[in-house]
Each structure stands twice: as C-alpha cells, then as structure tokens.
Design a protein around this motif. Structure first.
Motif, mmCIF file in Angstrom:
data_model
loop_
_atom_site.group_PDB
_atom_site.id
_atom_site.type_symbol
_atom_site.label_atom_id
_atom_site.label_comp_id
_atom_site.label_asym_id
_atom_site.label_seq_id
_atom_site.Cartn_x
_atom_site.Cartn_y
_atom_site.Cartn_z
ATOM 1 N N LEU A 77 0.314 1.146 11.279
ATOM 2 C CA LEU A 77 -0.953 1.861 11.971
ATOM 3 C C LEU A 77 -0.427 2.636 13.174
ATOM 4 O O LEU A 77 0.105 2.140 14.155
ATOM 5 N N ASP A 78 -0.463 3.811 13.060
ATOM 6 C CA ASP A 78 -0.180 4.826 14.160
ATOM 7 C C ASP A 78 -1.031 4.495 15.228
ATOM 8 O O ASP A 78 -2.023 3.764 15.184
ATOM 9 N N GLU A 79 -0.724 5.382 16.369
ATOM 10 C CA GLU A 79 -1.660 5.289 17.697
ATOM 11 C C GLU A 79 -3.019 5.766 17.422
ATOM 12 O O GLU A 79 -3.645 5.425 18.186
ATOM 13 N N LYS A 80 -3.150 6.423 16.294
ATOM 14 C CA LYS A 80 -4.668 7.168 16.339
ATOM 15 C C LYS A 80 -5.307 6.211 15.308
ATOM 16 O O LYS A 80 -6.378 6.472 14.698
ATOM 17 N N GLY A 81 -4.578 5.135 14.846
ATOM 18 C CA GLY A 81 -5.153 4.043 13.913
ATOM 19 C C GLY A 81 -5.009 4.534 12.564
ATOM 20 O O GLY A 81 -5.781 3.759 11.510
ATOM 21 N N GLN A 82 -4.271 5.470 12.121
ATOM 22 C CA GLN A 82 -4.172 5.908 10.586
ATOM 23 C C GLN A 82 -3.289 5.135 10.010
ATOM 24 O O GLN A 82 -2.057 4.872 10.491
ATOM 25 N N ALA A 83 -3.249 4.685 8.604
ATOM 26 C CA ALA A 83 -2.611 4.021 8.038
ATOM 27 C C ALA A 83 -1.592 4.662 7.270
ATOM 28 O O ALA A 83 -1.685 5.679 6.615
ATOM 29 N N GLN A 84 -0.227 4.370 7.190
ATOM 30 C CA GLN A 84 0.881 4.940 6.463
ATOM 31 C C GLN A 84 1.235 3.679 5.737
ATOM 32 O O GLN A 84 1.753 2.733 6.287
ATOM 33 N N THR A 85 1.384 3.675 4.554
ATOM 34 C CA THR A 85 1.841 2.495 3.517
ATOM 35 C C THR A 85 2.881 2.756 2.709
ATOM 36 O O THR A 85 3.392 3.727 2.349
ATOM 37 N N GLU A 86 3.529 1.258 2.524
ATOM 38 C CA GLU A 86 4.742 1.410 1.586
ATOM 39 C C GLU A 86 4.278 0.354 0.510
ATOM 40 O O GLU A 86 4.138 -1.018 1.039
ATOM 41 N N ALA A 87 4.133 0.519 -0.588
ATOM 42 C CA ALA A 87 3.785 -0.368 -1.519
ATOM 43 C C ALA A 87 4.847 -0.708 -2.609
ATOM 44 O O ALA A 87 5.388 0.295 -3.087
ATOM 45 N N ALA A 88 5.063 -2.061 -2.880
ATOM 46 C CA ALA A 88 6.191 -2.409 -4.058
ATOM 47 C C ALA A 88 5.660 -3.470 -5.084
ATOM 48 O O ALA A 88 4.912 -4.292 -4.455
ATOM 49 N N GLN A 89 5.830 -3.256 -6.011
ATOM 50 C CA GLN A 89 5.334 -4.086 -7.062
ATOM 51 C C GLN A 89 6.315 -5.216 -7.236
ATOM 52 O O GLN A 89 7.557 -5.181 -7.069
ATOM 53 N N GLY A 91 -5.055 -8.490 3.501
ATOM 54 C CA GLY A 91 -4.740 -9.842 3.303
ATOM 55 C C GLY A 91 -3.755 -10.011 2.212
ATOM 56 O O GLY A 91 -3.193 -8.987 1.686
ATOM 57 N N GLY A 92 -3.443 -11.325 1.923
ATOM 58 C CA GLY A 92 -2.390 -11.884 1.092
ATOM 59 C C GLY A 92 -2.020 -13.177 1.231
ATOM 60 O O GLY A 92 -2.732 -14.119 2.160
ATOM 61 N N ASP A 93 -1.182 -13.468 0.429
ATOM 62 C CA ASP A 93 -0.592 -15.097 0.351
ATOM 63 C C ASP A 93 -0.063 -15.223 1.852
ATOM 64 O O ASP A 93 -0.094 -15.898 2.513
ATOM 65 N N ALA A 112 -1.358 -8.968 -2.317
ATOM 66 C CA ALA A 112 -1.435 -8.085 -0.906
ATOM 67 C C ALA A 112 -2.715 -7.241 -1.386
ATOM 68 O O ALA A 112 -2.758 -6.680 -2.311
ATOM 69 N N TRP A 113 -3.390 -6.883 -0.346
ATOM 70 C CA TRP A 113 -4.588 -5.722 -0.486
ATOM 71 C C TRP A 113 -4.760 -5.273 1.020
ATOM 72 O O TRP A 113 -4.257 -5.870 1.911
ATOM 73 N N ALA A 114 -5.082 -4.060 0.821
ATOM 74 C CA ALA A 114 -5.648 -3.407 2.221
ATOM 75 C C ALA A 114 -6.688 -2.340 1.938
ATOM 76 O O ALA A 114 -6.540 -1.830 0.964
ATOM 77 N N ILE A 115 -7.496 -2.318 3.103
ATOM 78 C CA ILE A 115 -8.568 -1.296 3.253
ATOM 79 C C ILE A 115 -8.558 -0.683 4.432
ATOM 80 O O ILE A 115 -8.640 -1.271 5.451
ATOM 81 N N GLN A 116 -8.701 0.789 4.477
ATOM 82 C CA GLN A 116 -9.163 1.618 5.437
ATOM 83 C C GLN A 116 -9.781 2.780 5.042
ATOM 84 O O GLN A 116 -9.270 3.569 4.209
ATOM 85 N N ASP A 117 -11.126 2.686 5.765
ATOM 86 C CA ASP A 117 -12.078 3.864 5.594
ATOM 87 C C ASP A 117 -12.194 3.770 3.861
ATOM 88 O O ASP A 117 -12.629 2.530 3.398
ATOM 89 N N ASN A 118 -12.098 4.754 3.034
ATOM 90 C CA ASN A 118 -12.266 4.563 1.710
ATOM 91 C C ASN A 118 -10.943 4.481 0.914
ATOM 92 O O ASN A 118 -11.024 4.396 -0.302
ATOM 93 N N ASN A 119 -9.743 4.222 1.634
ATOM 94 C CA ASN A 119 -8.573 3.988 0.952
ATOM 95 C C ASN A 119 -8.372 2.325 0.543
ATOM 96 O O ASN A 119 -8.624 1.579 1.488
ATOM 97 N N ARG A 120 -8.046 2.100 -0.528
ATOM 98 C CA ARG A 120 -7.936 0.747 -1.090
ATOM 99 C C ARG A 120 -6.433 0.711 -1.830
ATOM 100 O O ARG A 120 -6.247 1.472 -2.637
ATOM 101 N N LEU A 121 -5.636 -0.474 -1.118
ATOM 102 C CA LEU A 121 -4.280 -0.656 -1.730
ATOM 103 C C LEU A 121 -4.192 -1.987 -2.289
ATOM 104 O O LEU A 121 -4.913 -2.986 -1.733
ATOM 105 N N LYS A 122 -3.493 -2.216 -3.395
ATOM 106 C CA LYS A 122 -3.212 -3.605 -3.879
ATOM 107 C C LYS A 122 -1.749 -3.585 -4.435
ATOM 108 O O LYS A 122 -1.104 -2.526 -4.832
ATOM 109 N N SER A 123 -0.898 -4.818 -3.955
ATOM 110 C CA SER A 123 0.406 -4.728 -4.489
ATOM 111 C C SER A 123 0.999 -6.367 -4.233
ATOM 112 O O SER A 123 0.421 -7.020 -3.427
ATOM 113 N N GLN A 124 2.227 -6.367 -4.675
ATOM 114 C CA GLN A 124 2.697 -7.860 -4.447
ATOM 115 C C GLN A 124 3.210 -7.836 -3.105
ATOM 116 O O GLN A 124 3.301 -8.817 -2.415
ATOM 117 N N ARG A 125 3.755 -6.743 -2.507
ATOM 118 C CA ARG A 125 4.079 -6.630 -0.932
ATOM 119 C C ARG A 125 3.713 -5.181 -0.648
ATOM 120 O O ARG A 125 3.980 -4.168 -1.298
#
Length: 233
Positions: free
Chosen positions: A221-233, A183-185, A203-216
């Motif tokens: 989400l690949d075909e197997k449902g795994q998340a690949q992320t890019e975070a920027a402050q 989620g996010g603004d 901004a924030w995101a959760i998948q399995d036990n992985n938690r991410l926070k950032s302004q952007r």
C-alpha cells in the motif's frame, strides 16, 4: 509482619507503575516521586513481600494505577495488581482484571485487556509484553489498532519498535483510509515498508472494485493508499 494503614511506600510504587502498568503500553518508566496507598498495607522484611488491599492507588510522577489488591516482592522484583485495574500515564492507558510482572522485564495482563498509547491500541483476553525488546504477544487472540487501520487474528504478536505484527488463524486486516481489507489463515504487516501486508492460506484482498484471491498474496500500500499486489498460487 508489619501492617500500616494508608502508608506511602515509594520503592514499590515506582516498580509497579514504572514497569508493570505502563510498560505494557510502551511508556518509559522514570525516576521521581512515588507512593503506594491502600486501606491496609503490609510488609514482611524477611521475605521482602509487601501487599496492599482495599482502594489501592499507586502513583509515580504523572502516572496513576488503581485496583483492589497489590503485591510486590523487593527481592525477586515480581509483582501483581488485581481488581479492576485502571492505569494512566501521559497518553498511555490500560484496563484489565490483573497485571503480573516478573523480574522487572516481563509483564502479563489478563482479563478484558485494553491498552493504548497515542494512536496505537490493542485488546484481547491476555497480553504479554517484554520490556527488553518491546515485544507484544496476544496468545489468545485479539486486535491491534493503529491510525492506519486494525489487525485481528486468533493469535497475534507484534514488534512495537518496527511497527511489525503477525497474526495466525482467521487473520483480518482493514485500512478504512486506504479503502482496503484482506484476510487469510495468516497475515503479517510491515509498517516500516509502506504498509506491506503478506496474506497466506486462503488469502483474499479487496480495494475499491479490485478483488484478489490466492494461497499467498503480498500487498504493497503506497503513500497514496493504492495497492500493488503480488499473488502466487
């Protein structure tokens, strides 16, 4: 003014069903048998306005829409269907308090709007749809749901052909089958790009036990449902 009881009017029914009730959930209008029934149907040949009141039923091919009041102007192609509107055609379904359409290309559904076509659905207080470019807007907020998950925000818009949606204000995206939520603004979803989600502002995101926070935060989400992320402050 001419008043007709339980009379079929093919042209009006074709427009009301083909353009208004079903265009907003993505069905294509088609030519064929049509009829408009009501307890009382009136037509003013001078103004082009026809109205139907009481147990209104509109039929066009395999589509049926029901309400308590209908209006259609043959000259402007503007129309209205109100009173507990329920419309069905094939795998499309729409319920709302009223549907108004303008010139055969712009459709507005208001009041408890729930629409669906196949595995896609939307809901909100108001839905606006353009038949020209299949653009859907939920100006007072709502939820768009697909087989992949759901997307909610205070303001939403979607480009149905591209499977692309954008939400502003308390945006929330969830995909149970990918075990993902974020989620996010603001949030933007690109369905044609392997489930790319861009979250902006707190901004924030959760998948399995992985938690991410950032302004952007950009999540792929690949075909197997795994998340690949890019975070920027």
């Amino acid at each position: 003014m001419k008043s007709i009881h339980k009379k079929s009017i093919a042209a009006a029914a074709a427009v009301l069903l083909g353009i208004s009730s079903f265009a907003i959930v993505g069905a294509e209008p088609s030519n064929g048998a049509s009829e408009l029934n009501g307890d009382v149907v009136e037509y003013n040949a001078k103004t082009g306005l026809m109205t139907a009141d009481g147990h209104v039923v509109l039929k066009h091919n395999d589509g049926v829409a029901r309400g308590s009041h209908a209006e259609y102007n043959t000259k402007t192609q503007d129309g209205l269907l109100t009173g507990g509107v329920v419309a069905d055609q094939g795998d499309t379904h729409l319920t709302c308090d009223s549907v108004r359409f303008f010139g055969g290309t712009q459709v507005v559904a208001e009041g408890n709007v729930h629409g669906s076509k196949g595995d896609k659905a939307y809901e909100g207080p108001r839905a606006e749809y353009s038949t020209d470019n299949e653009y859907l807007r939920l100006p007072a907020g709502g939820t768009i749901t697909t087989a992949d998950g759901s997307f909610t925000a205070d303001y939403m818009e979607g480009w149905m052909k591209e499977n692309h949606a954008r939400g502003v204000g308390n945006a929330y995206v969830t995909s149970p089958k990918r075990n993902f939520e974020g989620g996010g603004d603001e949030a933007e979803y690109f369905g044609e790009e392997s489930g790319k989600v861009v979250l902006t502002g707190n901004a924030w995101a959760i998948q399995d036990n992985n938690r991410l926070k950032s302004q952007r935060l950009t999540v792929y989400l690949d075909e197997k449902g795994q998340a690949q992320t890019e975070a920027a402050q």
